[in-house]
Design an enzyme around this catalytic site. Structure first.
Site, short mmCIF file in Angstrom:
data_model
loop_
_atom_site.label_atom_id
_atom_site.label_comp_id
_atom_site.label_asym_id
_atom_site.label_seq_id
_atom_site.Cartn_x
_atom_site.Cartn_y
_atom_site.Cartn_z
N GLU A 71 0.83 -1.19 0.00
CA GLU A 71 0.00 0.00 0.00
C GLU A 71 0.88 1.25 0.00
O GLU A 71 1.94 1.29 0.62
CB GLU A 71 -0.94 0.01 1.21
CG GLU A 71 -2.00 -1.08 1.12
CD GLU A 71 -3.01 -1.04 2.24
OE1 GLU A 71 -4.19 -1.37 1.99
OE2 GLU A 71 -2.63 -0.70 3.38
N CYS B 89 3.74 8.59 0.93
CA CYS B 89 4.31 7.63 1.87
C CYS B 89 4.52 6.31 1.12
O CYS B 89 3.56 5.66 0.69
CB CYS B 89 3.37 7.44 3.05
SG CYS B 89 4.00 6.35 4.34
N CYS C 100 6.84 -6.94 7.11
CA CYS C 100 7.92 -6.37 7.91
C CYS C 100 8.39 -7.43 8.90
O CYS C 100 7.59 -8.21 9.41
CB CYS C 100 7.44 -5.13 8.65
SG CYS C 100 8.76 -4.22 9.51
N CYS D 184 6.91 -4.52 15.44
CA CYS D 184 6.58 -3.48 16.42
C CYS D 184 5.14 -3.71 16.88
O CYS D 184 4.23 -3.85 16.06
CB CYS D 184 6.75 -2.10 15.81
SG CYS D 184 8.46 -1.72 15.34
N CYS E 76 2.06 -1.57 15.61
CA CYS E 76 1.99 -1.31 14.17
C CYS E 76 1.25 -2.43 13.46
O CYS E 76 1.60 -3.61 13.60
CB CYS E 76 3.40 -1.15 13.60
SG CYS E 76 3.46 -0.85 11.83
N GLU F 148 10.79 -1.95 6.89
CA GLU F 148 11.91 -1.19 7.45
C GLU F 148 12.89 -0.89 6.32
O GLU F 148 13.55 -1.79 5.80
CB GLU F 148 12.60 -2.00 8.55
CG GLU F 148 13.99 -1.54 8.95
CD GLU F 148 14.06 -0.08 9.38
OE1 GLU F 148 14.82 0.68 8.74
OE2 GLU F 148 13.35 0.30 10.34
N SER G 111 12.57 6.88 7.22
CA SER G 111 12.22 6.58 8.61
C SER G 111 12.71 5.18 8.96
O SER G 111 12.47 4.22 8.22
CB SER G 111 10.70 6.66 8.80
OG SER G 111 10.34 6.28 10.11
N SER H 240 11.81 6.22 14.46
CA SER H 240 10.62 5.73 15.16
C SER H 240 11.03 5.37 16.59
O SER H 240 11.44 4.25 16.87
CB SER H 240 10.05 4.50 14.45
OG SER H 240 9.54 4.84 13.18
N ASN I 175 -3.21 5.31 15.89
CA ASN I 175 -4.28 4.99 14.95
C ASN I 175 -4.71 3.55 15.15
O ASN I 175 -3.94 2.63 14.89
CB ASN I 175 -3.80 5.21 13.52
CG ASN I 175 -3.45 6.67 13.26
OD1 ASN I 175 -4.29 7.54 13.43
ND2 ASN I 175 -2.22 6.93 12.86
N CYS J 247 -0.82 6.40 9.88
CA CYS J 247 0.45 5.81 10.33
C CYS J 247 0.20 4.52 11.09
O CYS J 247 -0.63 4.46 12.00
CB CYS J 247 1.19 6.79 11.24
SG CYS J 247 1.79 8.26 10.41
#
Length: 416
Positions: free
Chosen positions: A130, A143, A150, A154, A157, A214, A245, A267, A344, A387
């Protein structure tokens, strides 16, 4: 650390809203190479291998680069200052790569989210990522994702709950920017899209490597893609408008700064190692002290080129006044700004967002210490584009099906 109780399961209809359930066909090997995403040197090598004479290489690279990145050409036929014979030869050998656009969603606040499908790059199924566009007054931020899934897990996330599938190639990273500009009408002769967009100037002014994955775990492809973003004869984005990031792959932080000169975002999300070990597990390998030393060594760091520290606000977890004061202490001496991000929510998350009063109190402490700490207003929540909410459609469907099954089992248990 006190971990909040799991949030109530979201309705399956909410999870699946706006998602097209397109079947994923098994892909074979990629038959035709793409010229998109090659650095200038690699493009020259590719053309040399294709039989372009050495004395013409520099000119041909310049022509193709202009058409690929300045004009946004999707095929060789439109490259009018290249001879027909050469265009036919190039078309027989290469493609100008484009992903399959599976869905396009537009939020009530103007945020746009695209779901792209790429070939498998080997055995297995095609993969999805996405990409999100955030329009604001005078700027438009894209973005971009760097991996399918990933590996860092985290805990706050949504992307981190998806299995790591593979790295994206430089072509696939660059293609997200190219197709976004196509959809928005941001290339010369393009027809500007309808909806909430910057009133004048370029529509994509900033690129942030903050999507799925990442970036520093896919170092070479991300480096090459960002160099293409910044090339003055192509996509021509200022290096100060390109931000990478990272969750803290410490050895590669100074290296990416030296190789690309782009802006850096960290982050962070916690000020104690024991908490960050849970929220951002790579901290167990590279704790906060090592991470901040790498930040101090970032090339070009100055008050004009500050590092952004991202801090997601989690109710009862990392949002106390003591946390804010410790954050100020940790960052002392580093040219920095702090982005406070209201959490979020996503289906199945165990966390809740801090109250607005708590977020504002936290911001006041860091602002008094001299750090610019804008509170990042959530954008695109209604289309799961904010995010920490990105995920492939197929993974989101799996979550929806699991939550629906859990709800059904729970209701059956209540009947007993």
């Amino acid at each position: 650390m006190t971990v909040p109780a799991p949030a109530a399961n979201a309705a399956t209809s909410d999870v699946l809203a706006g998602i097209v359930k397109a079947p994923l066909a098994v892909a074979g090997r990629d038959a035709v190479p793409s010229l998109l995403g090659l650095t200038r040197d690699r493009l020259a090598d590719t053309l040399r291998e294709a039989g372009i004479e050495e004395r013409h290489l520099r000119m041909r690279v310049g022509q193709l680069w202009h058409w690929l990145y300045h004009r946004g050409a999707a095929d060789f036929a439109s490259m009018s200052n290249i001879s027909k014979d050469l265009r036919a030869d190039l078309a027989g050998r290469f493609v100008v790569g484009r992903p399959e656009l599976v869905t396009e969603q537009i939020s009530v606040d103007g945020t746009r989210k695209w779901l792209f499908r790429f070939p498998s790059r080997g055995a297995g199924r095609p993969v999805e990522v996405e990409t999100v566009y955030i329009p604001e007054e005078g700027r438009g931020t894209l973005c971009v994702s760097s991996q399918v899934g990933c590996s860092l897990t985290c805990s706050f996330c949504h992307t981190g709950t998806q299995t790591m599938v593979r790295n994206l190639t430089a072509e696939e990273i660059v293609a997200q920017v190219v197709v976004a500009r196509e959809r928005l009408g941001d290339f010369p002769q393009g027809e500007k899209a309808e909806g909430r967009l910057p009133a004048e100037g370029r529509l994509v002014t900033n690129v942030v490597m903050m999507g799925m994955g990442e970036p520093l775990m896919n170092y070479d492809a991300v480096r090459d893609a960002m160099q293409i973003f910044a090339d003055g004869d192509g996509l021509s984005l200022s290096r100060r408008r390109i931000t990478l990031s990272t969750s803290g792959v410490v050895p590669l932080i100074p290296k990416i700064g030296g190789d690309t000169g782009v802006m850096l975002a960290i982050s962070l999300h916690a000020v104690r190692d024991d908490l960050r070990d849970v929220l951002v597990p790579i901290n167990r390998k590279y704790p906060i002290a090592q991470l901040l030393e790498a930040c101090r060594a970032y090339p070009g760091l100055s008050n004009a080129r500050r590092i952004t520290f991202e801090y997601v606000m989690l109710k009862g977890v990392n949002d106390s006044a003591q946390d804010a004061r410790e954050l100020v202490r940790l960052l002392r001496g580093i040219p920095a700004k702090i982005n406070l991000i209201p959490f979020n929510p996503w289906p199945g998350s165990i966390y809740e967002c801090s109250s607005w009063d708590r977020i504002e109190a936290f911001a006041e402490i860091v602002n008094r210490a001299g750090y610019a700490s804008p509170i990042r207003t959530p954008r695109g929540r209604d289309i799961l584009a904010a995010c920490g909410q990105l995920k492939s459609a197929s993974e989101r469907l799996k979550i929806g099906e699991r939550l629906a099954l859990e709800a059904m089992i729970g209701s059956n248990g209540d009947d007993d």
